[in-house]
Enzyme design. Structure first.
Site, PDB file in Angstrom:
ATOM      1  N   GLU A   1      70.839 -28.926 -26.636  1.00 30.86           N
ATOM      2  CA  GLU A   1      69.534 -28.930 -27.299  1.00 30.86           C
ATOM      3  C   GLU A   1      68.499 -29.584 -26.386  1.00 30.86           C
ATOM      4  OE1 GLU A   1      66.978 -28.943 -29.145  1.00 30.86           O
ATOM      5  OE2 GLU A   1      67.580 -27.158 -30.226  1.00 30.86           O
TER       6      GLU A   1
ATOM      7  N   CYS B   1      64.349 -28.917 -34.175  1.00 27.06           N
ATOM      8  CA  CYS B   1      63.964 -29.439 -35.480  1.00 27.06           C
ATOM      9  C   CYS B   1      62.687 -30.255 -35.389  1.00 27.06           C
ATOM     10  CB  CYS B   1      65.052 -30.361 -36.024  1.00 27.06           C
ATOM     11  SG  CYS B   1      66.421 -29.498 -36.753  1.00 27.06           S
TER      12      CYS B   1
ATOM     13  N   HIS C   1      67.548 -27.007 -43.372  1.00 29.78           N
ATOM     14  CA  HIS C   1      66.152 -26.766 -43.752  1.00 29.78           C
ATOM     15  C   HIS C   1      66.048 -25.814 -44.932  1.00 29.78           C
ATOM     16  CE1 HIS C   1      64.568 -29.161 -40.494  1.00 29.78           C
ATOM     17  NE2 HIS C   1      65.457 -28.601 -39.708  1.00 29.78           N
TER      18      HIS C   1
ATOM     19  N   CYS D   1      67.608 -33.545 -31.587  1.00 28.29           N
ATOM     20  CA  CYS D   1      67.412 -32.104 -31.702  1.00 28.29           C
ATOM     21  C   CYS D   1      65.921 -31.804 -31.734  1.00 28.29           C
ATOM     22  CB  CYS D   1      68.064 -31.534 -32.942  1.00 28.29           C
ATOM     23  SG  CYS D   1      67.696 -29.782 -33.061  1.00 28.29           S
TER      24      CYS D   1
ATOM     25  N   CYS E   1      71.440 -27.763 -36.531  1.00 26.10           N
ATOM     26  CA  CYS E   1      71.648 -28.239 -37.901  1.00 26.10           C
ATOM     27  C   CYS E   1      71.356 -27.057 -38.826  1.00 26.10           C
ATOM     28  CB  CYS E   1      70.780 -29.427 -38.232  1.00 26.10           C
ATOM     29  SG  CYS E   1      69.016 -29.140 -38.049  1.00 26.10           S
TER      30      CYS E   1
ATOM     31  N   CYS F   1      66.046 -24.468 -36.908  1.00 24.91           N
ATOM     32  CA  CYS F   1      67.123 -24.922 -36.029  1.00 24.91           C
ATOM     33  C   CYS F   1      68.413 -24.168 -36.290  1.00 24.91           C
ATOM     34  CB  CYS F   1      67.358 -26.411 -36.233  1.00 24.91           C
ATOM     35  SG  CYS F   1      68.483 -27.100 -35.018  1.00 24.91           S
TER      36      CYS F   1
ATOM     37  N   ARG G   1      71.576 -35.411 -38.729  1.00 23.74           N
ATOM     38  CA  ARG G   1      70.863 -36.348 -37.848  1.00 23.74           C
ATOM     39  C   ARG G   1      70.012 -37.353 -38.603  1.00 23.74           C
ATOM     40  NH1 ARG G   1      72.239 -32.097 -36.295  1.00 23.74           N
ATOM     41  NH2 ARG G   1      73.292 -31.766 -34.312  1.00 23.74           N
TER      42      ARG G   1
ATOM     43  N   SER H   1      64.811 -35.916 -36.220  1.00 23.84           N
ATOM     44  CA  SER H   1      64.476 -36.153 -34.812  1.00 23.84           C
ATOM     45  C   SER H   1      62.992 -36.443 -34.625  1.00 23.84           C
ATOM     46  CB  SER H   1      64.927 -34.991 -33.923  1.00 23.84           C
ATOM     47  OG  SER H   1      66.342 -34.964 -33.865  1.00 23.84           O
TER      48      SER H   1
HETATM   49 NI1  NFE Z   1      68.094 -29.223 -35.174  1.00 24.11          NI
HETATM   50 FE1  NFE Z   1      68.096 -31.326 -37.522  1.00 24.11          FE
HETATM   51  C1  NFE Z   1      69.540 -32.274 -38.176  1.00 24.11           C
HETATM   52  C2  NFE Z   1      67.100 -31.557 -38.944  1.00 24.11           C
HETATM   53  S1  NFE Z   1      66.939 -32.759 -36.541  1.00 24.11           S
HETATM   54  S2  NFE Z   1      69.255 -30.745 -35.724  1.00 24.11           S
HETATM   55  O1  NFE Z   1      70.534 -32.801 -38.478  1.00 24.11           O
HETATM   56  O2  NFE Z   1      66.430 -31.609 -39.788  1.00 24.11           O
HETATM   57  O3  NFE Z   1      66.826 -34.022 -36.350  1.00 24.11           O
END
Ligand code: NFE
Ligand code: MG
Length: 569
Positions: free
Chosen positions: A13, A551, A67, A548, A63, A60, A481, A504
């Site tokens: 990533e 994200c 979302h 990441c 992960c 993303c 995360r 992130s």
């Molecule tokens: Ni793309 Fe994500 C996770 C989210 S980012 S990895 O877990 O939301 O920090």
């Protein structure tokens, strides 16, 4: 004074640039820069709020799924929808399986090579490596023959000059401490984990129709035909396949991942004193649970630990979350140094950095595509460590038992948790706990289905004519995360504003209007750097957060290539 730039920071990533200032071999200042803008929040404006999760989920693929869940929760919150119990359980199962896969991948494939010297494994004695593996676990594939085969495979890679996933490492760096046999064992499990993760994530295909990005979410529950007695639905056979995949997931976690984390950590105890960071930790809480073992209705509870004080857990109120763009490549209409709650959030990109490729961001007041989120104006760290500290502080029995056991095995006190090593240990602890919960949630679901309760969605408020003219909502979640939330403002049945504040973004935050650093920046202060041209120590602390950027900055720059560049400027 030396300034070092690492761009991209990667083990898959990328789009993250870290610049550090080093004095007398120690990091004295740090800057975290997200180098890619995507504009997910703008893409969502004007759409039907029931469709938002399909788009938001694409923030993303690392992960995956998180979302979608934050999005349906935000819209359900705005419209006052409740989901059926079966939907809660299916969501827990998808999210729980995601954690287990994601955390194991993180340890072996995204982080281990900061600690494991692949080339050193070539000089290992396979018999001693197998003995070492047998001394920490009864895992059957850790035989002499298996270790010899892995070493041979590695030798073929090296002899051909094609290191593949092992290219661009700092092999031979003096910061590597593992004996050759431990390195070989870790490489063997790295390769085995690749196969394992591909298998176990079939749970997402069964519950979500595909992976990554399960397709069975719906505002109001899940859109999944599930009936033990139907040949065309997810039936008894499918449920029993899920049960066996959970068993496979748990076996690898208990018998390979956890012993490996403890074995590797025992050689790096000095990292329990490094990477401390801000000292403020926040968890939104997740995995709504009702069968015992939970705190305040969540298996992973909600709260904040401030200034590393484990004796108090402070509350979390989403109204106190806001973002500033004082040092980010955006503008706010009333001043970039203002804190805006996400319902009033603005996403107006305004790049003010140097033209790439560039040597340094030094001298640029704005230096990242990440906004700077703050809780009640304070920077926070989120993630597995925050979750485990909040749970520990709340006296969560399962968490306390596991955390205390890890501390005892490593022979360190609770203060060791506030560190780079603490983040790795916390991630392992929560993986073990979740791997142990999955079967229970599945049994609960099967019991409901057995009683004839097949409901997975409540669509009584599906028709927009039943909605208020204006509504706003938020969906909080714990992604692997860390604390993740989406905020939605609905006007005339359409999305007027949509904001994601992701883990992130919290951890990789740039400075705020008071010039306070974000979590990664702060955690790097005090890191020893043996060789400015090979700053593996920076990667250790950054990767311990599992960054990441896809994200976090929810424009591909064609002028920046894909190779990692370390510049001492
Ligand atoms: Ni793309 Fe994500 C996770 C989210 S980012 S990895 O877990 O939301 O920090
Ligand atoms: Mg955002």
């Amino acid at each position: 004074m030396t300034r070092i730039a690492i761009d991209p920071v990667t083990r898959i990533e990328g789009h993250l640039r870290i610049e550090v200032e080093v004095q007398n071999g120690v990091v004295t200042d740090a800057w975290s820069s997200g180098t890619m803008f995507r504009g997910m929040e703008l893409i969502l404006q004007g759409r039907d709020p029931r469709d938002a999760w399909v788009f938001a989920q694409r923030a993303c693929g690392v992960c995956t799924t998180v979302h979608a869940l934050a999005s349906v929760r935000a819209v359900e919150n705005a419209l006052g929808m409740k989901i059926p119990n079966n939907a809660r359980l299916i969501r827990n199962l998808i999210a729980g399986m995601q954690y287990v896969q994601d955390h194991v991948i993180h340890f072996y494939h995204l982080h281990a090579l900061d600690w494991v010297d692949v080339v050193s494994a070539l000089s290992a004695d396979p018999k001693k490596a197998a003995d070492l593996a047998a001394s920490i676990s009864d895992w059957p594939t850790s035989s002499v023959a298996a270790m010899t085969a892995v070493q041979q495979k590695l030798k073929t890679f090296v002899d051909s000059g094609q290191l593949g996933p092992f290219a661009n490492g700092y092999w031979g760096h003096k910061a590597y401490k593992l004996p050759p046999e431990a390195n070989l064992m870790a490489v063997a499990h790295y390769l085995e984990a690749l196969e394992w993760q591909r298998d176990v994530i079939r749970v997402h295909a069964l519950l979500g129709a595909k992976n990554p990005h399960p397709q069975t979410y719906v505002v109001g529950g899940m859109a999944l035909a599930i009936d033990p007695n139907s040949p065309t639905a997810l039936n008894a056979r499918g449920l029993s396949e899920i049960a066996s995949l959970f068993a496979k997931a748990k076996a690898f976690v208990d018998r390979v991942y956890i012993p490996d984390v403890l074995a590797v950590a025992s050689f790096y105890k000095d990292w329990a004193g490094l990477g401390k960071g801000i000292g403020n930790y926040m968890a939104y809480g997740d995995f709504p649970d009702t069968v015992g073992g939970e705190v305040d209705g969540f298996y992973f509870p909600r709260g904040r630990i401030m200034n590393r004080d484990l004796s108090r857990v402070e509350p979390v109120d989403q109204q106190l979350i806001a973002e500033t763009v004082a040092h980010s490549w955006y503008n706010y209409s009333d001043g970039d140094d203002k804190l805006r709650h996400p319902w009033q959030g603005e996403t107006k990109p305004n790049y003010k950095g140097p033209k790439p490729p560039f040597e340094t961001l030094e001298g640029f007041d704005k230096y990242s595509w990440l906004k700077a989120p703050r809780y009640d104006d304070q920077p926070m760290e989120v993630g597995p460590l925050a979750r485990m500290l909040v749970a520990y502080g709340k006296g969560h029995a399962d968490v306390k038992a596991q955390v205390d056991a890890v501390l005892k095995t490593l022979g360190v006190g609770p203060e060791a948790l506030f560190s780079t090593l603490g983040r790795i240990a916390a991630r392992a602890v929560e993986t073990k706990l979740l791997a142990g919960k999955l079967a229970g949630w599945l049994a609960e679901l099967e019991a409901n289905l057995g009683r004839g309760d097949l409901a997975v969605a409540d669509v009584s408020k599906w028709d927009p004519s039943s909605w208020p003219q204006n509504a706003q909502g938020f969906g909080m979640e714990e992604a692997p995360r860390g604390a993740l939330a989406h905020w939605v403002v609905i006007k005339d049945k359409k999305i007027e504003n949509y904001q994601l504040v992701v883990p992130s973004t919290w951890n990789g935050s740039p400075r705020d209007s008071k010039n306070r650093r974000g979590a990664w920046e702060e955690a790097l202060i005090g890191t020893p750097i043996a060789d400015p041209n090979a700053p593996v120590e920076v990667l250790r602390t950054i990767h311990s957060f599992d960054p990441c950027m896809a994200c976090a900055v929810h424009v591909y720059d064609p002028e920046v290539g894909s190779s990692v560049e370390i510049r001492v400027v």
